[in-house]
Design an enzyme around this catalytic site. Structure first.
Site, PDB file in Angstrom:
ATOM      1  N   TYR A 122       2.186   2.262  -3.356  1.00 44.97           N
ATOM      2  CA  TYR A 122       0.935   2.978  -4.103  1.00 44.97           C
ATOM      3  C   TYR A 122       0.691   4.238  -3.704  1.00 44.97           C
ATOM      4  CZ  TYR A 122      -3.859   3.288  -6.044  1.00 44.97           C
ATOM      5  OH  TYR A 122      -4.794   3.891  -6.796  1.00 44.97           O
ATOM      6  N   ASP A 123       0.593   4.466  -2.448  1.00 43.96           N
ATOM      7  CA  ASP A 123       0.615   5.781  -2.021  1.00 43.96           C
ATOM      8  C   ASP A 123       1.586   6.964  -2.394  1.00 43.96           C
ATOM      9  OD1 ASP A 123      -1.540   5.041  -0.561  1.00 43.96           O
ATOM     10  OD2 ASP A 123      -0.489   4.791   1.619  1.00 43.96           O
ATOM     11  N   ASP A 182       0.741  -1.200  -0.032  1.00 49.42           N
ATOM     12  CA  ASP A 182       0.007   0.101   0.052  1.00 49.42           C
ATOM     13  C   ASP A 182       0.950   1.205   0.070  1.00 49.42           C
ATOM     14  OD1 ASP A 182      -2.849  -1.082   2.278  1.00 49.42           O
ATOM     15  OD2 ASP A 182      -2.189  -1.795  -0.054  1.00 49.42           O
ATOM     16  N   GLU A 217     -25.087  -2.216  -8.898  1.00 47.44           N
ATOM     17  CA  GLU A 217     -25.487  -1.806  -7.609  1.00 47.44           C
ATOM     18  C   GLU A 217     -24.287  -1.378  -6.900  1.00 47.44           C
ATOM     19  OE1 GLU A 217     -28.731  -2.381  -7.132  1.00 47.44           O
ATOM     20  OE2 GLU A 217     -28.812  -2.731  -4.820  1.00 47.44           O
ATOM     21  N   LYS A 231     -29.382 -10.926  -6.042  1.00 46.87           N
ATOM     22  CA  LYS A 231     -29.995  -9.766  -5.770  1.00 46.87           C
ATOM     23  C   LYS A 231     -29.275  -8.936  -4.712  1.00 46.87           C
ATOM     24  CE  LYS A 231     -34.483  -7.037  -5.955  1.00 46.87           C
ATOM     25  NZ  LYS A 231     -34.360  -6.153  -4.661  1.00 46.87           N
ATOM     26  N   ARG A 237     -30.798   6.104  -9.062  1.00 49.61           N
ATOM     27  CA  ARG A 237     -31.999   5.771 -10.027  1.00 49.61           C
ATOM     28  C   ARG A 237     -33.153   6.738  -9.991  1.00 49.61           C
ATOM     29  NH1 ARG A 237     -36.623   2.539  -8.468  1.00 49.61           N
ATOM     30  NH2 ARG A 237     -37.366   1.520 -10.364  1.00 49.61           N
ATOM     31  N   SER A 243     -37.705  -1.065 -12.508  1.00 50.30           N
ATOM     32  CA  SER A 243     -37.712  -1.964 -11.254  1.00 50.30           C
ATOM     33  C   SER A 243     -38.009  -3.230 -11.680  1.00 50.30           C
ATOM     34  CB  SER A 243     -38.485  -1.616 -10.142  1.00 50.30           C
ATOM     35  OG  SER A 243     -39.849  -1.452 -10.526  1.00 50.30           O
ATOM     36  N   ILE A 244     -37.905  -4.277 -10.956  1.00 50.95           N
ATOM     37  CA  ILE A 244     -38.105  -5.675 -11.058  1.00 50.95           C
ATOM     38  C   ILE A 244     -39.365  -6.159 -10.271  1.00 50.95           C
ATOM     39  CG2 ILE A 244     -37.359  -8.177 -11.205  1.00 50.95           C
ATOM     40  CD1 ILE A 244     -34.409  -7.189 -10.772  1.00 50.95           C
ATOM     41  N   LYS A 304     -37.331 -13.535  -3.870  1.00 50.44           N
ATOM     42  CA  LYS A 304     -36.522 -13.308  -2.510  1.00 50.44           C
ATOM     43  C   LYS A 304     -36.566 -14.438  -1.453  1.00 50.44           C
ATOM     44  CE  LYS A 304     -37.681  -8.719  -2.315  1.00 50.44           C
ATOM     45  NZ  LYS A 304     -37.329  -7.629  -1.430  1.00 50.44           N
TER      46      LYS A 304
HETATM   47  S1  IVH Z   1     -31.949  -5.713 -12.976  1.00 49.28           S
HETATM   48  C1  IVH Z   1     -34.741  -4.357 -15.875  1.00 49.28           C
HETATM   49  N1  IVH Z   1     -30.514  -7.237 -11.352  1.00 49.28           N
HETATM   50  O1  IVH Z   1     -33.382  -4.385  -7.588  1.00 49.28           O
HETATM   51  C2  IVH Z   1     -34.226  -4.778 -14.552  1.00 49.28           C
HETATM   52  N2  IVH Z   1     -31.646  -5.406 -10.295  1.00 49.28           N
HETATM   53  O2  IVH Z   1     -36.249  -3.375  -8.678  1.00 49.28           O
HETATM   54  C3  IVH Z   1     -33.383  -3.848 -13.705  1.00 49.28           C
HETATM   55  N3  IVH Z   1     -30.949  -5.123  -8.097  1.00 49.28           N
HETATM   56  O3  IVH Z   1     -33.106  -1.182  -7.233  1.00 49.28           O
HETATM   57  C4  IVH Z   1     -32.949  -4.121 -12.682  1.00 49.28           C
HETATM   58  N4  IVH Z   1     -29.584  -6.903  -8.083  1.00 49.28           N
HETATM   59  O4  IVH Z   1     -30.767  -1.970  -8.091  1.00 49.28           O
HETATM   60  C5  IVH Z   1     -31.119  -5.991 -11.365  1.00 49.28           C
HETATM   61  N5  IVH Z   1     -29.149  -8.713 -10.254  1.00 49.28           N
HETATM   62  C6  IVH Z   1     -29.914  -7.422 -10.244  1.00 49.28           C
HETATM   63  C7  IVH Z   1     -29.832  -6.942  -8.999  1.00 49.28           C
HETATM   64  C8  IVH Z   1     -30.912  -5.732  -9.290  1.00 49.28           C
HETATM   65  C9  IVH Z   1     -30.259  -5.989  -7.382  1.00 49.28           C
HETATM   66  C10 IVH Z   1     -31.827  -4.109  -7.796  1.00 49.28           C
HETATM   67  C11 IVH Z   1     -31.863  -2.808  -8.519  1.00 49.28           C
HETATM   68  C12 IVH Z   1     -32.987  -2.094  -8.007  1.00 49.28           C
HETATM   69  C13 IVH Z   1     -34.102  -3.278  -7.833  1.00 49.28           C
HETATM   70  C14 IVH Z   1     -34.952  -3.520  -9.143  1.00 49.28           C
END
Ligand code: IVH
Length: 381
Positions: free
Chosen positions: A61-62, A58, A203, A146, A167, A107-108, A354
């Site tokens: 690097y510094d 490190d 993410e 996720k 987002r 969102s999903i 989930k």
């Molecule tokens: S895909 C078109 N993949 O979940 C789909 N989202 O409701 C766009 N998230 O806040 C999202 N892991 O940040 C996707 N492997 C993953 C994910 C992911 C976490 C979060 C995302 C968003 C929420 C989607």
């Protein structure tokens, strides 16, 4: 993933940015030396943050970092936005500017059934919508983790990170570029040959060990009587707070990480963009370009493949170095994704499956005050 289109092995040319730079020539001018230091620092940051395989101590690097800082201070005209020194923020921002997403951040849909049947329901729906017969082969999916952090859109123009946005409501987010530049795993510059316009979506999260260390440090600061300090409830909360810090210098002290899982706007093939056929091809390109893609990401087939992934990850969940709140299934073929389309703001081709929640509310029933030998009082919940 797709045996019809095996992904080519990574051509070395895409890795030139990370190749070990040549040793310093003696009489290099400041511009040359700065370019050389940047290349070295990019290389070592990639080794350290992305590959977990540092090659130098490190302190070394510094030393390189400070040498570059000194050259840039003396020759401000040599400063460039992709310089590793720009990861450490200076200016304090008043507020975050709104950013209109070129492609909305969707969102999903969440499958609330946390049992295997949740995966089967999704596969059955996909087959129905694609009008597949029982005799047709299983649908190919990419199964991902996720991540429990916050969604980020990273915009690169001609290979340079120009904007990072949250987002927000999906249409408009907040410009948090200054803070995101401090995240070591996010490349500031991409290798030769990337699409001229590339938005990487993923993410931002905090690893559990980084979270524990941060909270330990926060407790020390509180004990030292430093005003305005607090501990964080969970890694997601700590990550979100860091990203929305007005002072990038504070954000830089909060260790954040990143996983890529998709793209937003990308140049067309006619404009030098890629011709991906599958979601997995796209993820592999992102990995080649230096973005972290979770190693657990898998190609699976049919409901049985989804169920197996959900169970396998469920067993590993507590051993992962970061929090997840489920898994995500995505139809792999991009043509089929387009055919499936969207309902309101959610794609029909993806679902979040989930796990039972790990975090729960509880009630403090009583607080007993224990008296130590020296008279020290310790409240115990
Ligand atoms: S895909 C078109 N993949 O979940 C789909 N989202 O409701 C766009 N998230 O806040 C999202 N892991 O940040 C996707 N492997 C993953 C994910 C992911 C976490 C979060 C995302 C968003 C929420 C989607």
């Amino acid at each position: 993933c797709s045996p019809e289109h095996p992904h080519p092995t990574r051509p070395m040319s895409t890795l030139d940015l990370f190749a070990e730079p040549p040793a310093a020539p003696d009489a290099a001018g400041p511009a040359q030396r700065a370019a050389q230091l940047r290349a070295q620092l990019h290389h070592h940051a990639h080794q350290y943050y992305t590959l977990d395989a540092p090659e130098i101590p490190d302190a070394e690097y510094d030393r390189l970092f400070r040498e570059l800082q000194a050259i840039e201070a003396e020759h401000p005209e040599l400063l460039s936005p992709d310089s590793p020194t720009q990861r450490v923020g200076g200016a304090v921002l008043d507020a975050f500017a709104p950013v209109r997403h070129a492609v909305p951040m969707l969102s999903i849909r969440t499958e609330t059934d946390t049992e295997a049947s949740g995966a089967q329901t999704f596969d059955a729906r996909i087959r129905r919508e694609l009008k597949l017969q029982d005799s047709d082969p299983p649908v190919r999916y990419v199964a991902e983790l996720k991540f429990d952090g916050l969604a980020m859109s990273l915009r690169y123009e001609n290979g340079l990170l120009v904007q990072a946005a949250t987002r927000g409501d999906g249409e408009t987010g907040e410009d948090v570029t200054h803070n995101v530049r401090t995240i070591g795993q996010i490349p500031l510059a991409l290798p030769e040959g990337v699409p001229p316009v590339l938005e990487v979506r993923g993410e931002v999260y905090m690893r559990r060990d980084d979270f524990e260390a941060l909270n330990a440090r926060q407790r020390q600061r509180i004990a030292a009587g430093i005003k305005g300090e607090k501990t964080f409830v969970n890694p997601r909360n700590a990550a979100a707070g860091a990203v929305r810090q007005l002072d990038p210098a504070i954000a830089a002290q909060r260790p954040l990480s990143f996983f890529a899982y998709g793209v937003g706007e990308v140049s067309d093939p006619a404009q030098g963009g890629p011709a991906w056929e599958t979601h997995h091809d796209m993820l592999m390109s992102l990995r080649d370009w230096g973005f972290p893609v979770a190693e657990q990401t898998a190609c699976v087939q049919g409901a049985a493949g989804l169920v197996d992934f959900h169970q396998r990850i469920g067993m590993q969940r507590d051993l992962l170095p970061f929090d997840i709140d489920g898994v995500v299934y995505k139809v792999n073929n991009l043509g089929l994704q387009a055919q499936l389309g969207f309902v309101t703001r959610e794609p029909r081709w993806a679902v979040a499956h989930k796990y039972p929640a790990q975090e729960a509310l509880t009630v403090v029933q009583a607080i007993e005050v224990q008296v130590g030998r020296t008279g020290k009082l310790t409240p115990v919940a």
